[in-house]
Write a protein that holds these residues in place. Structure first.
Motif, PDB file in Angstrom:
ATOM      1  N   ILE A  61       0.860  -1.178   0.000  1.00  0.00           N
ATOM      2  CA  ILE A  61       0.000   0.000   0.000  1.00  0.00           C
ATOM      3  C   ILE A  61       0.901   1.233   0.000  1.00  0.00           C
ATOM      4  O   ILE A  61       1.830   1.331   0.799  1.00  0.00           O
ATOM      5  CB  ILE A  61      -0.914   0.032   1.241  1.00  0.00           C
ATOM      6  CG1 ILE A  61      -1.783  -1.218   1.315  1.00  0.00           C
ATOM      7  CG2 ILE A  61      -1.754   1.320   1.264  1.00  0.00           C
ATOM      8  CD1 ILE A  61      -2.820  -1.347   0.238  1.00  0.00           C
ATOM      9  N   ILE A  62       0.600   2.171  -0.900  1.00  0.00           N
ATOM     10  CA  ILE A  62       1.346   3.424  -1.006  1.00  0.00           C
ATOM     11  C   ILE A  62       0.356   4.571  -0.880  1.00  0.00           C
ATOM     12  O   ILE A  62      -0.698   4.563  -1.526  1.00  0.00           O
ATOM     13  CB  ILE A  62       2.090   3.515  -2.354  1.00  0.00           C
ATOM     14  CG1 ILE A  62       3.045   2.328  -2.521  1.00  0.00           C
ATOM     15  CG2 ILE A  62       2.841   4.846  -2.480  1.00  0.00           C
ATOM     16  CD1 ILE A  62       3.584   2.148  -3.926  1.00  0.00           C
ATOM     17  N   CYS A  63       0.686   5.544  -0.052  1.00  0.00           N
ATOM     18  CA  CYS A  63      -0.133   6.744   0.077  1.00  0.00           C
ATOM     19  C   CYS A  63       0.449   7.793  -0.867  1.00  0.00           C
ATOM     20  O   CYS A  63       1.528   8.333  -0.635  1.00  0.00           O
ATOM     21  CB  CYS A  63      -0.124   7.251   1.520  1.00  0.00           C
ATOM     22  SG  CYS A  63      -1.111   8.739   1.745  1.00  0.00           S
ATOM     23  N   MET A  64      -0.270   8.078  -1.944  1.00  0.00           N
ATOM     24  CA  MET A  64       0.224   9.007  -2.955  1.00  0.00           C
ATOM     25  C   MET A  64       0.000  10.462  -2.556  1.00  0.00           C
ATOM     26  O   MET A  64       0.693  11.353  -3.026  1.00  0.00           O
ATOM     27  CB  MET A  64      -0.453   8.730  -4.297  1.00  0.00           C
ATOM     28  CG  MET A  64      -0.281   7.297  -4.789  1.00  0.00           C
ATOM     29  SD  MET A  64       1.437   6.772  -4.933  1.00  0.00           S
ATOM     30  CE  MET A  64       1.986   7.776  -6.277  1.00  0.00           C
ATOM     31  N   MET A  65      -1.018  10.699  -1.667  1.00  0.00           N
ATOM     32  CA  MET A  65      -1.333  12.064  -1.245  1.00  0.00           C
ATOM     33  C   MET A  65      -2.036  12.013   0.105  1.00  0.00           C
ATOM     34  O   MET A  65      -2.818  11.104   0.357  1.00  0.00           O
ATOM     35  CB  MET A  65      -2.239  12.721  -2.287  1.00  0.00           C
ATOM     36  CG  MET A  65      -2.425  14.201  -2.100  1.00  0.00           C
ATOM     37  SD  MET A  65      -3.132  14.905  -3.599  1.00  0.00           S
ATOM     38  CE  MET A  65      -4.611  15.584  -2.917  1.00  0.00           C
ATOM     39  N   GLU A  66      -1.752  12.973   0.966  1.00  0.00           N
ATOM     40  CA  GLU A  66      -2.312  13.076   2.320  1.00  0.00           C
ATOM     41  C   GLU A  66      -1.768  11.947   3.191  1.00  0.00           C
ATOM     42  O   GLU A  66      -0.608  11.607   3.064  1.00  0.00           O
ATOM     43  CB  GLU A  66      -3.835  13.141   2.309  1.00  0.00           C
ATOM     44  CG  GLU A  66      -4.389  14.352   1.578  1.00  0.00           C
ATOM     45  CD  GLU A  66      -3.933  15.689   2.146  1.00  0.00           C
ATOM     46  OE1 GLU A  66      -3.658  15.792   3.341  1.00  0.00           O
ATOM     47  OE2 GLU A  66      -3.867  16.651   1.359  1.00  0.00           O
ATOM     48  N   ASN A  67      -2.607  11.352   4.056  1.00  0.00           N
ATOM     49  CA  ASN A  67      -2.148  10.341   5.011  1.00  0.00           C
ATOM     50  C   ASN A  67      -3.110   9.166   5.066  1.00  0.00           C
ATOM     51  O   ASN A  67      -4.318   9.339   4.924  1.00  0.00           O
ATOM     52  CB  ASN A  67      -2.050  10.943   6.426  1.00  0.00           C
ATOM     53  CG  ASN A  67      -1.061  12.081   6.490  1.00  0.00           C
ATOM     54  OD1 ASN A  67       0.091  11.929   6.127  1.00  0.00           O
ATOM     55  ND2 ASN A  67      -1.520  13.238   6.943  1.00  0.00           N
ATOM     56  N   ILE A  68      -2.539   7.997   5.319  1.00  0.00           N
ATOM     57  CA  ILE A  68      -3.328   6.786   5.519  1.00  0.00           C
ATOM     58  C   ILE A  68      -2.806   6.099   6.776  1.00  0.00           C
ATOM     59  O   ILE A  68      -1.604   5.859   6.902  1.00  0.00           O
ATOM     60  CB  ILE A  68      -3.222   5.814   4.325  1.00  0.00           C
ATOM     61  CG1 ILE A  68      -3.690   6.489   3.033  1.00  0.00           C
ATOM     62  CG2 ILE A  68      -4.001   4.532   4.597  1.00  0.00           C
ATOM     63  CD1 ILE A  68      -3.456   5.647   1.788  1.00  0.00           C
ATOM     64  N   ALA A 105      -9.268  12.844   4.252  1.00  0.00           N
ATOM     65  CA  ALA A 105      -9.915  13.490   3.117  1.00  0.00           C
ATOM     66  C   ALA A 105      -8.852  13.815   2.064  1.00  0.00           C
ATOM     67  O   ALA A 105      -7.753  14.240   2.400  1.00  0.00           O
ATOM     68  CB  ALA A 105     -10.620  14.769   3.567  1.00  0.00           C
ATOM     69  N   LYS A 106      -9.176  13.566   0.830  1.00  0.00           N
ATOM     70  CA  LYS A 106      -8.306  13.808  -0.326  1.00  0.00           C
ATOM     71  C   LYS A 106      -7.131  12.846  -0.429  1.00  0.00           C
ATOM     72  O   LYS A 106      -6.270  13.009  -1.290  1.00  0.00           O
ATOM     73  CB  LYS A 106      -7.818  15.253  -0.367  1.00  0.00           C
ATOM     74  CG  LYS A 106      -8.951  16.251  -0.471  1.00  0.00           C
ATOM     75  CD  LYS A 106      -8.435  17.658  -0.544  1.00  0.00           C
ATOM     76  CE  LYS A 106      -9.601  18.630  -0.574  1.00  0.00           C
ATOM     77  NZ  LYS A 106      -9.174  20.004  -0.553  1.00  0.00           N
ATOM     78  N   ALA A 107      -7.079  11.832   0.422  1.00  0.00           N
ATOM     79  CA  ALA A 107      -5.993  10.844   0.331  1.00  0.00           C
ATOM     80  C   ALA A 107      -6.137  10.041  -0.954  1.00  0.00           C
ATOM     81  O   ALA A 107      -7.245   9.760  -1.412  1.00  0.00           O
ATOM     82  CB  ALA A 107      -6.011   9.909   1.539  1.00  0.00           C
ATOM     83  N   ILE A 108      -4.998   9.703  -1.518  1.00  0.00           N
ATOM     84  CA  ILE A 108      -4.959   8.820  -2.678  1.00  0.00           C
ATOM     85  C   ILE A 108      -4.133   7.606  -2.289  1.00  0.00           C
ATOM     86  O   ILE A 108      -2.985   7.735  -1.876  1.00  0.00           O
ATOM     87  CB  ILE A 108      -4.357   9.516  -3.904  1.00  0.00           C
ATOM     88  CG1 ILE A 108      -5.218  10.720  -4.295  1.00  0.00           C
ATOM     89  CG2 ILE A 108      -4.229   8.532  -5.072  1.00  0.00           C
ATOM     90  CD1 ILE A 108      -4.634  11.556  -5.426  1.00  0.00           C
ATOM     91  N   MET A 109      -4.759   6.424  -2.389  1.00  0.00           N
ATOM     92  CA  MET A 109      -4.094   5.177  -2.040  1.00  0.00           C
ATOM     93  C   MET A 109      -3.848   4.367  -3.309  1.00  0.00           C
ATOM     94  O   MET A 109      -4.749   4.191  -4.127  1.00  0.00           O
ATOM     95  CB  MET A 109      -4.967   4.353  -1.096  1.00  0.00           C
ATOM     96  CG  MET A 109      -4.352   3.004  -0.746  1.00  0.00           C
ATOM     97  SD  MET A 109      -5.546   1.830  -0.062  1.00  0.00           S
ATOM     98  CE  MET A 109      -6.450   1.349  -1.525  1.00  0.00           C
ATOM     99  N   LEU A 110      -2.628   3.876  -3.457  1.00  0.00           N
ATOM    100  CA  LEU A 110      -2.273   2.968  -4.537  1.00  0.00           C
ATOM    101  C   LEU A 110      -1.961   1.626  -3.901  1.00  0.00           C
ATOM    102  O   LEU A 110      -1.212   1.561  -2.919  1.00  0.00           O
ATOM    103  CB  LEU A 110      -1.049   3.489  -5.300  1.00  0.00           C
ATOM    104  CG  LEU A 110      -0.500   2.578  -6.397  1.00  0.00           C
ATOM    105  CD1 LEU A 110      -1.481   2.479  -7.557  1.00  0.00           C
ATOM    106  CD2 LEU A 110       0.847   3.092  -6.878  1.00  0.00           C
ATOM    107  N   ALA A 111      -2.559   0.559  -4.433  1.00  0.00           N
ATOM    108  CA  ALA A 111      -2.305  -0.789  -3.907  1.00  0.00           C
ATOM    109  C   ALA A 111      -1.769  -1.677  -5.015  1.00  0.00           C
ATOM    110  O   ALA A 111      -2.239  -1.638  -6.153  1.00  0.00           O
ATOM    111  CB  ALA A 111      -3.580  -1.380  -3.323  1.00  0.00           C
ATOM    112  N   ILE A 112      -0.779  -2.468  -4.657  1.00  0.00           N
ATOM    113  CA  ILE A 112      -0.173  -3.442  -5.557  1.00  0.00           C
ATOM    114  C   ILE A 112      -0.437  -4.803  -4.932  1.00  0.00           C
ATOM    115  O   ILE A 112      -0.143  -5.006  -3.748  1.00  0.00           O
ATOM    116  CB  ILE A 112       1.341  -3.187  -5.697  1.00  0.00           C
ATOM    117  CG1 ILE A 112       1.586  -1.767  -6.230  1.00  0.00           C
ATOM    118  CG2 ILE A 112       1.990  -4.234  -6.582  1.00  0.00           C
ATOM    119  CD1 ILE A 112       3.024  -1.305  -6.092  1.00  0.00           C
ATOM    120  N   ALA A 113      -1.032  -5.729  -5.696  1.00  0.00           N
ATOM    121  CA  ALA A 113      -1.452  -7.012  -5.132  1.00  0.00           C
ATOM    122  C   ALA A 113      -0.827  -8.186  -5.879  1.00  0.00           C
ATOM    123  O   ALA A 113      -0.528  -8.098  -7.067  1.00  0.00           O
ATOM    124  CB  ALA A 113      -2.971  -7.121  -5.172  1.00  0.00           C
ATOM    125  N   SER A 114      -0.686  -9.287  -5.152  1.00  0.00           N
ATOM    126  CA  SER A 114      -0.101 -10.501  -5.725  1.00  0.00           C
ATOM    127  C   SER A 114      -1.155 -11.411  -6.352  1.00  0.00           C
ATOM    128  O   SER A 114      -0.824 -12.503  -6.812  1.00  0.00           O
ATOM    129  CB  SER A 114       0.671 -11.272  -4.656  1.00  0.00           C
ATOM    130  OG  SER A 114      -0.218 -11.775  -3.666  1.00  0.00           O
TER     131      SER A 114
END
Length: 135
Positions: A61-68, A105-114
């Motif tokens: 999981i990568i947080c591209m913007m804001e916080n997760i 709010a406004k967070a962008i999450m990128l997920a890479i899965a197997s």
């Protein structure tokens, strides 16, 4: 690569002309073969996601913007907490972890899965996870 553990990875990052480029490669930074990439965005307020268990799939999981904020719980009942704030870092989530996330709010999450998407790929019922923990 052996058994994975939850951990933060930092991707190589390069600065050029007032911008940044980060890279992640299979078997060097991403510890599993990539079958799927997905992302979440457009949160107008803090949003909770996850609350499920992947018995056969790993994630980064990568947080591209804001916080997760992410909480993981393994089958031994051990919990770990992480806060992703930088797009050049990712959290490795191994198989067999209950995942709970809070995206600002406004967070962008990128997920890479197997694994590829399947409706049956995750357990969403917490009581089933508790049954697995109790063996």
């Amino acid at each position: 690569m052996g058994q994975l553990s939850p951990s933060i990875i930092t991707f190589p990052t390069f600065e050029n002309n007032d911008s940044f480029l980060s890279i992640g490669e299979y078997n060097q930074h991403i510890p599993f073969a990539i079958e799927r990439i997905y992302w979440s965005y457009g949160n107008v307020r803090t949003t909770e996601r996850g609350d499920h268990f992947h018995p056969n799939s790993e994630r980064v999981i990568i947080c591209m913007m804001e916080n997760i904020e992410i909480t993981l719980e393994n089958l031994k009942g051990e919990t770990t907490h992480y806060k992703l704030t930088n797009p050049n870092q990712g959290l490795i989530i191994p198989k067999n972890h209950w995942i709970s996330m809070k995206l600002e709010a406004k967070a962008i999450m990128l997920a890479i899965a197997s694994s590829k998407f399947s409706e049956n790929e995750s357990i969403k019922d917490r009581s089933q996870f508790e049954d697995l923990k109790n063996g």
